[in-house]
Design a protein around this motif. Structure first.
Motif, PDB file in Angstrom:
ATOM      1  N   VAL A  30      -7.958  16.214   4.081  1.00 28.50           N
ATOM      2  CA  VAL A  30      -8.824  15.038   4.027  1.00 28.50           C
ATOM      3  C   VAL A  30      -8.847  14.335   5.370  1.00 28.50           C
ATOM      4  O   VAL A  30      -7.876  14.363   6.132  1.00 28.50           O
ATOM      5  N   GLU A  31      -9.982  13.695   5.624  1.00 24.25           N
ATOM      6  CA  GLU A  31     -10.158  12.854   6.804  1.00 24.25           C
ATOM      7  C   GLU A  31     -10.808  11.556   6.340  1.00 24.25           C
ATOM      8  O   GLU A  31     -11.768  11.583   5.565  1.00 24.25           O
ATOM      9  N   LEU A  32     -10.281  10.447   6.799  1.00 22.65           N
ATOM     10  CA  LEU A  32     -10.790   9.152   6.368  1.00 22.65           C
ATOM     11  C   LEU A  32     -12.211   8.934   6.883  1.00 22.65           C
ATOM     12  O   LEU A  32     -12.487   9.075   8.072  1.00 22.65           O
ATOM     13  N   ALA A  33     -13.114   8.579   5.945  1.00 23.56           N
ATOM     14  CA  ALA A  33     -14.485   8.239   6.316  1.00 23.56           C
ATOM     15  C   ALA A  33     -14.728   6.741   6.222  1.00 23.56           C
ATOM     16  O   ALA A  33     -15.457   6.174   7.031  1.00 23.56           O
ATOM     17  N   GLN A  34     -14.140   6.103   5.222  1.00 21.23           N
ATOM     18  CA  GLN A  34     -14.274   4.649   5.059  1.00 21.23           C
ATOM     19  C   GLN A  34     -13.051   4.118   4.335  1.00 21.23           C
ATOM     20  O   GLN A  34     -12.715   4.582   3.250  1.00 21.23           O
ATOM     21  N   SER A  35     -12.399   3.162   4.939  1.00 16.72           N
ATOM     22  CA  SER A  35     -11.189   2.588   4.351  1.00 16.72           C
ATOM     23  C   SER A  35     -11.486   1.265   3.654  1.00 16.72           C
ATOM     24  O   SER A  35     -12.223   0.430   4.183  1.00 16.72           O
ATOM     25  N   ARG A  36     -10.904   1.116   2.483  1.00 20.24           N
ATOM     26  CA  ARG A  36     -10.952  -0.167   1.788  1.00 20.24           C
ATOM     27  C   ARG A  36      -9.547  -0.746   1.638  1.00 20.24           C
ATOM     28  O   ARG A  36      -9.308  -1.603   0.789  1.00 20.24           O
ATOM     29  N   ALA A  37      -8.636  -0.255   2.468  1.00 18.96           N
ATOM     30  CA  ALA A  37      -7.250  -0.696   2.405  1.00 18.96           C
ATOM     31  C   ALA A  37      -7.089  -2.204   2.544  1.00 18.96           C
ATOM     32  O   ALA A  37      -6.259  -2.803   1.845  1.00 18.96           O
ATOM     33  N   PRO A  38      -7.842  -2.897   3.429  1.00 19.41           N
ATOM     34  CA  PRO A  38      -7.643  -4.351   3.544  1.00 19.41           C
ATOM     35  C   PRO A  38      -7.881  -5.098   2.235  1.00 19.41           C
ATOM     36  O   PRO A  38      -7.275  -6.141   1.991  1.00 19.41           O
ATOM     37  N   LEU A  39      -8.761  -4.556   1.371  1.00 12.61           N
ATOM     38  CA  LEU A  39      -9.044  -5.222   0.096  1.00 12.61           C
ATOM     39  C   LEU A  39      -7.853  -5.192  -0.845  1.00 12.61           C
ATOM     40  O   LEU A  39      -7.736  -6.031  -1.739  1.00 12.61           O
ATOM     41  N   LEU A  40      -6.975  -4.209  -0.659  1.00 13.41           N
ATOM     42  CA  LEU A  40      -5.840  -4.067  -1.570  1.00 13.41           C
ATOM     43  C   LEU A  40      -4.804  -5.152  -1.367  1.00 13.41           C
ATOM     44  O   LEU A  40      -3.870  -5.282  -2.165  1.00 13.41           O
ATOM     45  N   ALA A  41      -4.962  -5.943  -0.304  1.00 11.53           N
ATOM     46  CA  ALA A  41      -4.078  -7.093  -0.094  1.00 11.53           C
ATOM     47  C   ALA A  41      -4.596  -8.345  -0.767  1.00 11.53           C
ATOM     48  O   ALA A  41      -3.916  -9.373  -0.768  1.00 11.53           O
ATOM     49  N   GLU A  42      -5.807  -8.272  -1.342  1.00 11.97           N
ATOM     50  CA  GLU A  42      -6.400  -9.417  -2.025  1.00 11.97           C
ATOM     51  C   GLU A  42      -6.341  -9.181  -3.532  1.00 11.97           C
ATOM     52  O   GLU A  42      -6.825  -8.151  -4.016  1.00 11.97           O
ATOM     53  N   PRO A  43      -5.749 -10.107  -4.297  1.00 11.61           N
ATOM     54  CA  PRO A  43      -5.457  -9.836  -5.710  1.00 11.61           C
ATOM     55  C   PRO A  43      -6.641  -9.380  -6.552  1.00 11.61           C
ATOM     56  O   PRO A  43      -6.566  -8.348  -7.235  1.00 11.61           O
ATOM     57  N   LEU A  44      -7.755 -10.119  -6.544  1.00  7.96           N
ATOM     58  CA  LEU A  44      -8.873  -9.746  -7.401  1.00  7.96           C
ATOM     59  C   LEU A  44      -9.546  -8.451  -6.961  1.00  7.96           C
ATOM     60  O   LEU A  44      -9.755  -7.550  -7.786  1.00  7.96           O
ATOM     61  N   PRO A  45      -9.914  -8.287  -5.689  1.00 10.54           N
ATOM     62  CA  PRO A  45     -10.471  -6.999  -5.280  1.00 10.54           C
ATOM     63  C   PRO A  45      -9.534  -5.825  -5.555  1.00 10.54           C
ATOM     64  O   PRO A  45      -9.977  -4.742  -5.946  1.00 10.54           O
ATOM     65  N   ALA A  46      -8.230  -6.035  -5.368  1.00  8.31           N
ATOM     66  CA  ALA A  46      -7.275  -4.950  -5.582  1.00  8.31           C
ATOM     67  C   ALA A  46      -7.282  -4.472  -7.022  1.00  8.31           C
ATOM     68  O   ALA A  46      -7.306  -3.257  -7.292  1.00  8.31           O
ATOM     69  N   VAL A  47      -7.277  -5.395  -7.981  1.00 12.71           N
ATOM     70  CA  VAL A  47      -7.250  -4.962  -9.382  1.00 12.71           C
ATOM     71  C   VAL A  47      -8.592  -4.369  -9.796  1.00 12.71           C
ATOM     72  O   VAL A  47      -8.644  -3.477 -10.647  1.00 12.71           O
ATOM     73  N   ALA A  48      -9.696  -4.830  -9.193  1.00 13.24           N
ATOM     74  CA  ALA A  48     -11.001  -4.251  -9.504  1.00 13.24           C
ATOM     75  C   ALA A  48     -11.077  -2.805  -9.037  1.00 13.24           C
ATOM     76  O   ALA A  48     -11.573  -1.924  -9.760  1.00 13.24           O
ATOM     77  N   ILE A  49     -10.599  -2.536  -7.834  1.00 13.29           N
ATOM     78  CA  ILE A  49     -10.591  -1.166  -7.310  1.00 13.29           C
ATOM     79  C   ILE A  49      -9.643  -0.303  -8.123  1.00 13.29           C
ATOM     80  O   ILE A  49      -9.974   0.836  -8.489  1.00 13.29           O
ATOM     81  N   ASP A  50      -8.461  -0.832  -8.401  1.00 12.54           N
ATOM     82  CA  ASP A  50      -7.464  -0.090  -9.177  1.00 12.54           C
ATOM     83  C   ASP A  50      -8.044   0.331 -10.530  1.00 12.54           C
ATOM     84  O   ASP A  50      -7.943   1.498 -10.925  1.00 12.54           O
ATOM     85  N   TRP A  51      -8.671  -0.622 -11.232  1.00 12.37           N
ATOM     86  CA  TRP A  51      -9.192  -0.319 -12.554  1.00 12.37           C
ATOM     87  C   TRP A  51     -10.366   0.653 -12.512  1.00 12.37           C
ATOM     88  O   TRP A  51     -10.390   1.641 -13.247  1.00 12.37           O
ATOM     89  N   SER A  52     -11.351   0.404 -11.675  1.00  9.03           N
ATOM     90  CA  SER A  52     -12.545   1.244 -11.679  1.00  9.03           C
ATOM     91  C   SER A  52     -12.216   2.687 -11.299  1.00  9.03           C
ATOM     92  O   SER A  52     -12.767   3.632 -11.885  1.00  9.03           O
ATOM     93  N   CYS A  53     -11.311   2.876 -10.367  1.00  7.10           N
ATOM     94  CA  CYS A  53     -10.926   4.233  -9.972  1.00  7.10           C
ATOM     95  C   CYS A  53     -10.051   4.893 -11.038  1.00  7.10           C
ATOM     96  O   CYS A  53     -10.220   6.085 -11.338  1.00  7.10           O
ATOM     97  N   ALA A  54      -9.116   4.137 -11.616  1.00  3.75           N
ATOM     98  CA  ALA A  54      -8.267   4.694 -12.665  1.00  3.75           C
ATOM     99  C   ALA A  54      -9.088   5.086 -13.883  1.00  3.75           C
ATOM    100  O   ALA A  54      -8.850   6.138 -14.501  1.00  3.75           O
ATOM    101  N   LEU A  55     -10.058   4.259 -14.261  1.00  2.00           N
ATOM    102  CA  LEU A  55     -10.937   4.586 -15.378  1.00  2.00           C
ATOM    103  C   LEU A  55     -11.677   5.887 -15.113  1.00  2.00           C
ATOM    104  O   LEU A  55     -11.754   6.772 -15.977  1.00  2.00           O
ATOM    105  N   THR A  56     -12.221   6.036 -13.922  1.00  2.00           N
ATOM    106  CA  THR A  56     -12.970   7.238 -13.574  1.00  2.00           C
ATOM    107  C   THR A  56     -12.093   8.473 -13.663  1.00  2.00           C
ATOM    108  O   THR A  56     -12.482   9.493 -14.244  1.00  2.00           O
ATOM    109  N   ALA A  57     -10.891   8.383 -13.097  1.00  2.00           N
ATOM    110  CA  ALA A  57      -9.987   9.535 -13.096  1.00  2.00           C
ATOM    111  C   ALA A  57      -9.540   9.910 -14.495  1.00  2.00           C
ATOM    112  O   ALA A  57      -9.355  11.086 -14.814  1.00  2.00           O
ATOM    113  N   ALA A  58      -9.355   8.919 -15.365  1.00  2.00           N
ATOM    114  CA  ALA A  58      -8.870   9.180 -16.715  1.00  2.00           C
ATOM    115  C   ALA A  58      -9.974   9.663 -17.650  1.00  2.00           C
ATOM    116  O   ALA A  58      -9.729  10.451 -18.555  1.00  2.00           O
TER     117      ALA A  58
END
Length: 244
Positions: free
Chosen positions: A72-100
């Motif tokens: 893999v090679e990084l094309a776009q990072s959203r890492a800074p959002l993971l330090a913000e509580p609401l954006p972090a849980v939104a990303i966590d949930w939407s991606c976890a839902l998709t994977a599951a």
């Protein structure tokens, strides 16, 4: 899929062995695909392999039944959002839902586009109201793509198309305000923005999440996948506290 090069959204990361990781990526044309990243737990790759990031991925496998090796090679990072509580849980949930929820190797181009839109909205919006509508709509689309769509076009009782205000938890169909009289407590509120478009206020947004959450839990997030509901509970709890 002996070989494939594509961009993809990182949805789930699981450590494997001392140094590697198994990654599940949502691709535009091939759906959800797993791959093994050698050195995936290294300092160099940890910031690349974060849910919500977009990567350029190269899958290589000797046979279709073998777990592909993945670089893999990084094309776009959203890492800074993971330090913000609401954006972090939104990303966590939407991606976890998709994977599951999604079966592997089945194309869902509409879901890829919609998830990319949700993550883009989380990144761009200054407040949660800017992306919460997109998240509710993504959950509705996922239900529909997996065969559990809600019928919000007409009343399940009388066939009316006007003043639809509830959804039956039994039939997953809309119910008009007039037909719901006396049964409101047994029905799920249908927020107007799902019919009329637009944003919706906080009460309507939370009603939307309650609506999609009910059907996701009943129809998709069952058995071993039910544990990811904790991510959704964190999301809803933080949204409630944000508007309290």
């Amino acid at each position: 899929m002996p070989s494939l090069s594509t961009t993809a959204i990182v949805c789930a990361v699981r450590h494997h062995g001392e140094h590697g990781a198994i990654i599940r990526l949502l691709t535009p044309d091939h759906g959800l695909l797993p791959g093994y990243v050698r050195g995936g737990r290294s300092r160099a790759l940890r910031p690349v392999l974060l849910p919500g990031n977009i990567v350029k991925a190269d899958f290589r496998a000797r046979t279709e039944d073998q777990l592909a090796g993945l670089t893999v090679e990084l094309a776009q990072s959203r890492a800074p959002l993971l330090a913000e509580p609401l954006p972090a849980v939104a990303i966590d949930w939407s991606c976890a839902l998709t994977a599951a929820a999604l079966p592997e190797g089945t194309p869902y181009p509409a879901l890829h586009q919609a998830l990319d839109g949700v993550l883009g909205a989380v990144e761009a919006a200054p407040a949660a109201r800017g992306w919460a509508v997109a998240l509710v709509r993504y959950e509705l689309l996922l239900l529909a793509e997996l065969g559990f769509g809600l019928d919000l076009t007409r009343c399940a009782v009388g066939g009316d198309t006007d003043d639809l205000a509830y959804v039956s938890p039994r039939s997953a169909a809309a119910v008009s305000r007039a037909a719901a009289v006396g049964y409101e407590a047994r029905l799920l509120p249908l927020p107007p923005f799902l019919i009329e478009g637009g944003m919706g206020d906080w009460t309507q947004l939370l009603d939307g999440l309650r609506l999609t959450g009910f059907f996701l839990e009943r129809s998709i997030l069952i058995d071993r996948r039910a544990d990811i509901l904790a991510a959704r509970e964190r999301l809803v709890d933080r949204l409630k506290r944000a508007v309290a």
